[in-house]
Design a protein around this motif. Structure first.
Motif: not given
Length: 291
Positions: A4-6, A9-14
């Motif tokens: 699932t691509p990030t 405007g957000r980090h890898w953890d959402g």
């Protein structure tokens, strides 16, 4: 399994990615100086140690030691303090003060008696200078010659450092007039690249003026010297030249400055090497006259 691509405007953890905006440097409207302190620290050309450049009340630059010192260790005649970005040659009544770098420079002779604490700082600066010289990180500036050396442009005969008369005073420029660069800050936080002379409009005139005494100075034995006279320009134009701003930034009084104006009050004795007695010539005008 497809990753699932990030989201943008957000980090890898959402978690949201917050971009820090750089804090703009501004000058208060009530400040007597428009000079930004960023980038005004330089290295002494003689010893290689750091110095901080400030303006005095007469707009002349002065190099101060970057650290505050105990006022009790500094002679009263050598104490300086800062107010609104301007350096004043006396204490402010506190227990701390600034001191000119010339008194601590290990390659200069002190002009007054200094306390043991200041002598220790001189020794530390001397050790640092020796280490930089030994490692090749610093090369002292060559000693200046005492013989007058007049430098002019080979094509036009204009002085390399001309004497300019404006606001009823004479100043020595740091470089040729066409190379005078605006000191104002642009919107991209860089120094303006435009020159001070306006591309269109009235300019000054090269004249042979009397080298008489000004402000209590001694007069020269010879009577005339080459001066770039701006006295016939409007008062606002002379102020623009004195502030060393291009026509665009002259109209923007709130624009900060990234460098000191390169003018020095002209002294016929101290600046004798930059005195010329022949008016510059213009090759184009001379060629047209021959035709």
């Amino acid at each position: 399994m497809c990753p699932t691509p990030t989201p943008a405007g957000r980090h890898w953890d959402g978690s949201p990615r917050t971009a820090r905006r750089p804090r703009p440097l501004r000058v208060a409207g009530t400040s007597p100086s428009r000079l930004l302190r960023t980038g005004q620290s330089r290295l002494c050309r003689q010893c290689g140690n750091r110095i901080d450049l400030y303006q005095r009340t007469d707009q002349r630059p002065i190099a101060l030691h970057p650290a505050e010192l105990t006022a009790a260790d500094v002679p009263e005649s050598c104490r300086w303090h800062l107010s609104g970005g301007i350096a004043h040659p006396h204490g402010d009544g506190s227990n701390w003060c600034r001191i000119p770098h010339a008194l601590l420079c290990p390659r200069r002779t002190p002009t007054c008696h200094i306390a043991p604490g200041l002598e220790a700082i001189r020794r530390q600066l001397a050790i640092r200078t020796r280490r930089m010289i030994d490692t090749g990180a610093f090369t002292p500036a060559p000693a200046t010659s005492t013989q007058p050396a007049t430098v002019t442009d080979a094509d036009t005969g204009e002085p390399d450092r001309p004497v300019v008369q404006m606001l009823l005073c004479r100043y020595l420029a740091e470089r040729p007039l066409n190379n005078l660069r605006c000191v104002a800050q642009t919107r991209h936080r860089h120094r303006c690249t435009y020159p001070v002379p306006a591309p269109t409009g009235p300019t000054g005139t090269w004249r042979l003026l009397s080298a008489t005494a000004q402000h209590g100075q001694l007069a020269l034995p010879d009577g005339l010297m080459v001066v770039y006279d701006l006295g016939r320009l409007p008062y606002s134009e002379q102020l623009r030249w004195r502030a060393q701003r291009c026509p665009a930034h002259a109209a923007t009084s709130g624009a900060a400055e990234l460098a000191l104006a390169g003018w020095q009050p002209f002294d016929p004795l101290l600046h004798a090497a930059h005195i010329h007695t022949r008016l510059p010539h213009r090759p184009q005008a001379r060629q047209q006259g021959r035709g």
